[in-house]
Design an enzyme around this catalytic site. Structure first.
Site, PDB file in Angstrom:
ATOM      1  N   ARG A  88       0.884  -1.187   0.000  1.00 29.72           N
ATOM      2  CA  ARG A  88       0.000   0.000   0.000  1.00 29.72           C
ATOM      3  C   ARG A  88       0.913   1.226   0.000  1.00 29.72           C
ATOM      4  O   ARG A  88       1.781   1.339   0.873  1.00 29.72           O
ATOM      5  CB  ARG A  88      -0.941   0.011   1.220  1.00 29.72           C
ATOM      6  CG  ARG A  88      -2.097  -0.982   1.073  1.00 29.72           C
ATOM      7  CD  ARG A  88      -3.213  -0.702   2.057  1.00 29.72           C
ATOM      8  NE  ARG A  88      -4.058   0.397   1.649  1.00 29.72           N
ATOM      9  CZ  ARG A  88      -4.971   0.956   2.444  1.00 29.72           C
ATOM     10  NH1 ARG A  88      -5.126   0.519   3.677  1.00 29.72           N
ATOM     11  NH2 ARG A  88      -5.715   1.945   2.009  1.00 29.72           N
ATOM     12  N   ASP A 240      -2.312   9.250   7.446  1.00 27.60           N
ATOM     13  CA  ASP A 240      -1.458   8.195   6.869  1.00 27.60           C
ATOM     14  C   ASP A 240      -0.050   8.685   6.627  1.00 27.60           C
ATOM     15  O   ASP A 240       0.883   7.893   6.514  1.00 27.60           O
ATOM     16  CB  ASP A 240      -2.073   7.690   5.566  1.00 27.60           C
ATOM     17  CG  ASP A 240      -3.334   6.933   5.891  1.00 27.60           C
ATOM     18  OD1 ASP A 240      -4.384   7.579   6.050  1.00 27.60           O
ATOM     19  OD2 ASP A 240      -3.251   5.702   6.043  1.00 27.60           O
ATOM     20  N   LYS A 251      -7.530   9.862   4.839  1.00 25.18           N
ATOM     21  CA  LYS A 251      -8.628   9.270   4.056  1.00 25.18           C
ATOM     22  C   LYS A 251      -9.384  10.320   3.251  1.00 25.18           C
ATOM     23  O   LYS A 251      -9.676  11.417   3.745  1.00 25.18           O
ATOM     24  CB  LYS A 251      -9.574   8.542   5.031  1.00 25.18           C
ATOM     25  CG  LYS A 251     -10.763   7.846   4.428  1.00 25.18           C
ATOM     26  CD  LYS A 251     -10.423   6.872   3.334  1.00 25.18           C
ATOM     27  CE  LYS A 251      -9.438   5.818   3.760  1.00 25.18           C
ATOM     28  NZ  LYS A 251      -8.843   5.071   2.639  1.00 25.18           N
TER      29      LYS A 251
HETATM   30  O1  MRU Z   1      -7.587   3.001   3.885  1.00 17.45           O
HETATM   31  P1  MRU Z   1      -7.445   2.857   5.373  1.00 17.45           P
HETATM   32  O2  MRU Z   1      -8.639   2.283   6.039  1.00 17.45           O
HETATM   33  O3  MRU Z   1      -6.160   2.141   5.736  1.00 17.45           O
HETATM   34  O4  MRU Z   1      -7.289   4.361   5.859  1.00 17.45           O
HETATM   35  C1  MRU Z   1      -7.117   4.635   7.206  1.00 17.45           C
HETATM   36  C2  MRU Z   1      -7.021   6.079   7.491  1.00 17.45           C
HETATM   37  O5  MRU Z   1      -7.131   6.917   6.626  1.00 17.45           O
HETATM   38  C3  MRU Z   1      -6.693   6.472   8.892  1.00 17.45           C
HETATM   39  O6  MRU Z   1      -7.237   7.720   9.204  1.00 17.45           O
HETATM   40  C4  MRU Z   1      -5.166   6.559   9.052  1.00 17.45           C
HETATM   41  O7  MRU Z   1      -4.546   5.394   8.574  1.00 17.45           O
HETATM   42  C5  MRU Z   1      -4.770   6.790  10.434  1.00 17.45           C
HETATM   43  S1  MRU Z   1      -4.988   5.368  11.439  1.00 17.45           S
HETATM   44  C6  MRU Z   1      -4.601   5.725  13.035  1.00 17.45           C
END
Ligand code: MRU
Length: 356
Positions: A88, A240, A251
């Site tokens: 990812r 992220d 997100k």
């Molecule tokens: O696509 P995802 O579900 O992995 O995205 C997660 C997010 O965007 C979270 O806000 C981010 O990873 C922070 S987790 C503490």
């Protein structure tokens, strides 16, 4: 945190396998899955059986340990490291954890490598738990301040799932909420559904329910009117990848919430462990933004009357779709960054003061 009253972490090593909670089945089915090879770890990250920046970092760390068990050859471990990093692209925790594992294993001979790798992977996970707990202790002060002024339930809006399911325990955005709840401060959470994969509805609301924290799921476009009506006291989200200048990648849809919060004078906080800071990239346009399968948009999953998880098409089958998974919120819209070391201004100087 708890599921059905029982304490869990999202990932652990037991009886020679790595165990995870399969998040693709939540909230309808609680399933524990075993990862036995590095390929299993790559698959779990790619298919989002595990997701959330800190948890994919922890899974990648255990993935390296699984690779070391399969084959001591440094070339195999190196190739596995690159497959894990590519699984990812957006969350920096993944590369951070793999780099830390590779540094630890460099020059280690084959007799010791597995024990050292497992110890380091557990160390990365234990450290994340501690950091997330500290994020909670630091963020609690913000919620307490609002409560002391308002003397009534604090309404908090969050996006996606930056809860304990996205980390190893506690969560980032949810950790201050859990700490406030434990302290007896009345909180209520507006949970953005978070299309297309619905991590808010499926995961954040689920985990808050299990901890008995009042919450309401809203469609992603509802936050704006709630803010205009004075029904949101603060926003808190995860990230992220946050750049050293305070720009926040999170997100898809986070940016629009930050704009609405800014327009309504509502504090917009981002909670993160230091493993999510990218000290190298200086320009947010250079952050790799994951584009995911368009079927995540055009199909929706749910549970039918026979308790079976079903997937159905909801769009015209000739329509084109675009599924970008993350967006960037410029630092100017971020009130503060809640980290394990304290609350920082979303700026180079703020982060430098805490971390360098
Ligand atoms: O696509 P995802 O579900 O992995 O995205 C997660 C997010 O965007 C979270 O806000 C981010 O990873 C922070 S987790 C503490």
């Amino acid at each position: 945190m708890r599921i059905d009253g029982k304490e869990y972490r999202t990932i652990w090593y037991e009886n020679n396998v790595v165990k995870i909670i399969d998040q693709t089945k939540l909230p309808h089915k609680f399933t524990i899955k075993e990862l036995k090879t590095v390929k299993d770890a790559v698959h779990a990250i790619k298919t989002m059986e595990v997701r959330g920046a800190p948890l994919i970092g922890g899974t990648a760390a255990y993935g390296i340990a699984l690779a070391a068990r399969e084959n001591h050859n440094p070339e195999f471990i190196k190739k596995s490291a690159s497959e894990l990093i590519q699984s990812r692209p957006t969350a920096i925790n993944l590369k951070w954890a793999v780099d830390r594992m590779m540094k630890k294993l460099s020059g280690i001979n084959s007799d010791q490598i597995l024990d050292i790798a497992l110890k380091e992977a557990k160390g990365i996970c234990d450290e994340d738990v501690k950091f997330c707990e500290n994020i909670g202790i630091n963020g609690l002060k913000i919620i307490e301040k609002i409560y002391n002024k308002k003397k009534n339930t604090v309404n908090i809006l969050t996006h996606c799932n930056a809860g304990w399911l996205a980390t190893i325990n506690w969560g980032t955005a949810t950790s201050p909420i859990y700490h406030a709840h434990k302290k007896g401060i009345p909180v209520h959470v507006w949970v953005d559904e978070t299309r297309p994969r619905n991590q808010g509805a499926n995961l954040t609301s689920y985990e808050l329910n299990e901890e008995k924290i009042p919450n309401t799921i809203i469609a992603d476009n509802t936050g704006g009117i709630l803010m205009q009506r004075g029904e949101v006291d603060m926003c808190v989200v995860g990230t992220d990848r946050t750049l050293s200048n305070g720009d926040v990648c999170n997100k898809i849809g986070t940016y629009l919430k930050a704009l609405a919060a800014y327009d309504n004078n509502i504090p917009f906080y981002v909670a993160l462990p230091s493993s999510t800071i990218d000290w190298d990239i200086k320009d947010a346009k250079k952050i790799p933004i994951e584009e995911r399968n368009s079927e995540e948009l055009s199909y929706i999953e749910g549970i039918d009357e026979n308790n079976e998880i079903k997937k159905v098409l909801i769009y015209p089958n000739k329509s084109k779709t675009l599924n970008l998974a993350f967006d960037i919120t410029p630092a100017k819209y971020v009130t503060g960054l809640i980290t394990e070391k304290g609350i920082s201004e979303a700026s180079y100087n703020g982060l430098q003061k805490l971390f360098k």
